[in-house]
Design a protein around this motif. Structure first.
Motif, PDB file in Angstrom:
ATOM      1  N   LEU A 203       0.806  -1.227   0.000  1.00 38.66           N
ATOM      2  CA  LEU A 203       0.000   0.000   0.000  1.00 38.66           C
ATOM      3  C   LEU A 203       0.839   1.278   0.000  1.00 38.66           C
ATOM      4  CD1 LEU A 203      -2.749   1.381  -0.107  1.00 38.66           C
ATOM      5  CD2 LEU A 203      -2.882   1.160   2.386  1.00 38.66           C
ATOM      6  N   PRO A 204       1.881   1.416   0.829  1.00 36.60           N
ATOM      7  CA  PRO A 204       2.681   2.645   0.741  1.00 36.60           C
ATOM      8  C   PRO A 204       3.328   2.840  -0.637  1.00 36.60           C
ATOM      9  CG  PRO A 204       3.091   1.552   2.824  1.00 36.60           C
ATOM     10  CD  PRO A 204       2.280   0.598   1.984  1.00 36.60           C
ATOM     11  N   VAL A 205       3.771   1.761  -1.254  1.00 35.36           N
ATOM     12  CA  VAL A 205       4.387   1.856  -2.581  1.00 35.36           C
ATOM     13  C   VAL A 205       3.352   2.279  -3.618  1.00 35.36           C
ATOM     14  CG1 VAL A 205       5.580   0.561  -4.404  1.00 35.36           C
ATOM     15  CG2 VAL A 205       6.140   0.146  -1.997  1.00 35.36           C
ATOM     16  N   VAL A 206       2.178   1.674  -3.558  1.00 35.94           N
ATOM     17  CA  VAL A 206       1.089   2.005  -4.466  1.00 35.94           C
ATOM     18  C   VAL A 206       0.682   3.470  -4.277  1.00 35.94           C
ATOM     19  CG1 VAL A 206      -1.374   1.545  -4.828  1.00 35.94           C
ATOM     20  CG2 VAL A 206       0.243  -0.347  -4.724  1.00 35.94           C
ATOM     21  N   PHE A 207       0.619   3.907  -3.034  1.00 37.77           N
ATOM     22  CA  PHE A 207       0.276   5.296  -2.735  1.00 37.77           C
ATOM     23  C   PHE A 207       1.304   6.243  -3.351  1.00 37.77           C
ATOM     24  CE2 PHE A 207       0.647   9.124  -0.188  1.00 37.77           C
ATOM     25  CZ  PHE A 207      -0.661   9.576  -0.164  1.00 37.77           C
ATOM     26  N   ILE A 208       2.596   5.896  -3.221  1.00 33.43           N
ATOM     27  CA  ILE A 208       3.656   6.735  -3.790  1.00 33.43           C
ATOM     28  C   ILE A 208       3.483   6.856  -5.303  1.00 33.43           C
ATOM     29  CG2 ILE A 208       6.144   6.853  -4.270  1.00 33.43           C
ATOM     30  CD1 ILE A 208       6.566   5.652  -1.436  1.00 33.43           C
ATOM     31  N   LEU A 209       3.227   5.733  -5.963  1.00 29.01           N
ATOM     32  CA  LEU A 209       3.036   5.762  -7.418  1.00 29.01           C
ATOM     33  C   LEU A 209       1.863   6.664  -7.802  1.00 29.01           C
ATOM     34  CD1 LEU A 209       3.502   1.988  -8.293  1.00 29.01           C
ATOM     35  CD2 LEU A 209       5.057   3.868  -8.848  1.00 29.01           C
ATOM     36  N   HIS A 210       0.752   6.495  -7.094  1.00 25.59           N
ATOM     37  CA  HIS A 210      -0.437   7.286  -7.418  1.00 25.59           C
ATOM     38  C   HIS A 210      -0.207   8.771  -7.148  1.00 25.59           C
ATOM     39  CE1 HIS A 210      -4.574   8.446  -7.905  1.00 25.59           C
ATOM     40  NE2 HIS A 210      -4.566   8.967  -6.697  1.00 25.59           N
ATOM     41  N   ASP A 211       0.323   9.068  -5.977  1.00 25.66           N
ATOM     42  CA  ASP A 211       0.494  10.480  -5.643  1.00 25.66           C
ATOM     43  C   ASP A 211       1.609  11.142  -6.448  1.00 25.66           C
ATOM     44  OD1 ASP A 211      -1.613  10.200  -3.839  1.00 25.66           O
ATOM     45  OD2 ASP A 211      -0.711  11.715  -2.540  1.00 25.66           O
ATOM     46  N   ALA A 212       2.566  10.368  -6.937  1.00 22.50           N
ATOM     47  CA  ALA A 212       3.598  10.940  -7.809  1.00 22.50           C
ATOM     48  C   ALA A 212       2.952  11.531  -9.063  1.00 22.50           C
ATOM     49  CB  ALA A 212       4.636   9.890  -8.178  1.00 22.50           C
ATOM     50  N   GLU A 213       1.993  10.800  -9.620  1.00 23.84           N
ATOM     51  CA  GLU A 213       1.275  11.335 -10.790  1.00 23.84           C
ATOM     52  C   GLU A 213       0.579  12.642 -10.427  1.00 23.84           C
ATOM     53  OE1 GLU A 213      -2.392  10.394 -13.876  1.00 23.84           O
ATOM     54  OE2 GLU A 213      -1.974   8.946 -12.293  1.00 23.84           O
ATOM     55  N   GLU A 214      -0.079  12.652  -9.285  1.00 20.94           N
ATOM     56  CA  GLU A 214      -0.797  13.865  -8.877  1.00 20.94           C
ATOM     57  C   GLU A 214       0.160  15.019  -8.598  1.00 20.94           C
ATOM     58  OE1 GLU A 214      -4.899  12.573  -6.804  1.00 20.94           O
ATOM     59  OE2 GLU A 214      -3.118  12.121  -5.602  1.00 20.94           O
ATOM     60  N   VAL A 215       1.259  14.752  -7.903  1.00 29.74           N
ATOM     61  CA  VAL A 215       2.216  15.812  -7.563  1.00 29.74           C
ATOM     62  C   VAL A 215       2.795  16.440  -8.828  1.00 29.74           C
ATOM     63  CG1 VAL A 215       4.507  16.241  -6.563  1.00 29.74           C
ATOM     64  CG2 VAL A 215       2.809  14.966  -5.251  1.00 29.74           C
ATOM     65  N   VAL A 216       3.147  15.602  -9.792  1.00 30.35           N
ATOM     66  CA  VAL A 216       3.803  16.092 -10.999  1.00 30.35           C
ATOM     67  C   VAL A 216       2.885  16.992 -11.834  1.00 30.35           C
ATOM     68  CG1 VAL A 216       4.771  15.347 -13.228  1.00 30.35           C
ATOM     69  CG2 VAL A 216       5.475  14.216 -11.118  1.00 30.35           C
ATOM     70  N   VAL A 217       1.597  16.665 -11.936  1.00 29.61           N
ATOM     71  CA  VAL A 217       0.741  17.396 -12.877  1.00 29.61           C
ATOM     72  C   VAL A 217      -0.348  18.259 -12.240  1.00 29.61           C
ATOM     73  CG1 VAL A 217       1.115  15.723 -14.732  1.00 29.61           C
ATOM     74  CG2 VAL A 217      -0.830  15.447 -13.210  1.00 29.61           C
ATOM     75  N   GLN A 218      -0.638  18.074 -10.963  1.00 29.69           N
ATOM     76  CA  GLN A 218      -1.810  18.720 -10.361  1.00 29.69           C
ATOM     77  C   GLN A 218      -1.813  20.237 -10.512  1.00 29.69           C
ATOM     78  OE1 GLN A 218      -1.870  20.748  -7.380  1.00 29.69           O
ATOM     79  NE2 GLN A 218      -4.081  20.902  -7.302  1.00 29.69           N
ATOM     80  N   HIS A 219      -0.731  20.887 -10.129  1.00 26.87           N
ATOM     81  CA  HIS A 219      -0.743  22.352 -10.098  1.00 26.87           C
ATOM     82  C   HIS A 219      -0.885  22.947 -11.507  1.00 26.87           C
ATOM     83  CE1 HIS A 219      -0.274  26.297  -8.440  1.00 26.87           C
ATOM     84  NE2 HIS A 219       0.764  26.539  -9.206  1.00 26.87           N
ATOM     85  N   ARG A 220      -0.083  22.474 -12.440  1.00 29.15           N
ATOM     86  CA  ARG A 220      -0.177  22.994 -13.808  1.00 29.15           C
ATOM     87  C   ARG A 220      -1.542  22.689 -14.423  1.00 29.15           C
ATOM     88  NH1 ARG A 220       4.390  20.276 -16.536  1.00 29.15           N
ATOM     89  NH2 ARG A 220       4.636  19.255 -14.549  1.00 29.15           N
ATOM     90  N   TRP A 221      -2.060  21.485 -14.138  1.00 25.99           N
ATOM     91  CA  TRP A 221      -3.361  21.116 -14.678  1.00 25.99           C
ATOM     92  C   TRP A 221      -4.454  22.019 -14.104  1.00 25.99           C
ATOM     93  CZ3 TRP A 221      -8.163  19.559 -13.175  1.00 25.99           C
ATOM     94  CH2 TRP A 221      -8.979  18.973 -14.140  1.00 25.99           C
ATOM     95  N   MET A 222      -4.405  22.259 -12.795  1.00 25.25           N
ATOM     96  CA  MET A 222      -5.421  23.131 -12.168  1.00 25.25           C
ATOM     97  C   MET A 222      -5.357  24.548 -12.736  1.00 25.25           C
ATOM     98  SD  MET A 222      -7.564  21.714 -10.158  1.00 25.25           S
ATOM     99  CE  MET A 222      -8.289  23.205  -9.518  1.00 25.25           C
TER     100      MET A 222
END
Length: 177
Positions: free
Chosen positions: A13-32
């Motif tokens: 679960l921590p590894v899966v969380f890192i993978l998922h949140d990495a996608e969000e961290v990388v694109v969230q701000h520019r996308w918003m």
């Protein structure tokens, strides 16, 4: 919880969380920032949330994600030491994470396109379904619903704390520069 479940679900679960949140961290701000006006005009009731998420820069989002990761790592370690109610705590967090993945599907459907987190949500769907099914098999319907409710309440509360920490700490870093 069986040794196999610990190996496949709990430790990953921590590894899966890192993978998922990495996608969000990388694109969230520019996308918003790119979609802020479109979102606000299409969903005026969500304007305060859209404004908040637009102000949540990459550093702040990364800090918030790190705080959430710490919670998951602590819960995972607590399962490994066989703490009191460890399985229930972990299950509540897993159910909340799984719901979070489903929220991305809802967002993508409403937006009718890419939203931050949807790619990893798609990839993690089998993992999440297996975990939810495993929890369902080991709990009563009432306990499952209670775990899900507790997980959701904790997730919403912790998300507010995580975003606050992210914003405060990124402001401190920005002021120091």
């Amino acid at each position: 919880m069986s040794a196999l479940s610990v190996l496949y679900l709990v430790l990953s679960l921590p590894v899966v969380f890192i993978l998922h949140d990495a996608e969000e961290v990388v694109v969230q701000h520019r996308w918003m920032l790119a979609h802020k006006e479109s979102l606000a005009s299409r969903f005026p009731k969500f304007r305060p949330m859209i404004e908040h998420l637009s102000k949540l820069g990459t550093t702040a989002f990364a800090i918030a994600a790190t705080e959430e990761l710490v919670v998951l790592v602590v819960a995972t370690c607590y399962v490994l030491v066989d703490g009191i109610f460890a399985t229930q705590i972990w299950s509540a967090l897993f159910l909340a994470f799984s719901l979070h993945l489903l929220v991305h599907f809802g967002q993508a459907i409403l937006f009718w396109g890419y939203v931050p987190g949807i790619v990893t949500s798609l990839l993690l769907l089998p993992y999440s379904a297996y975990g939810v099914w495993s929890i369902w098999l080991t709990t009563s319907a009432m306990e499952f619903l209670l775990l899900a409710l507790c997980g959701i309440v904790f997730m919403v509360s912790n998300l507010k704390l995580a975003h606050w920490l992210g914003i405060k700490n990124s402001e401190k870093r920005h002021d120091a520069e």
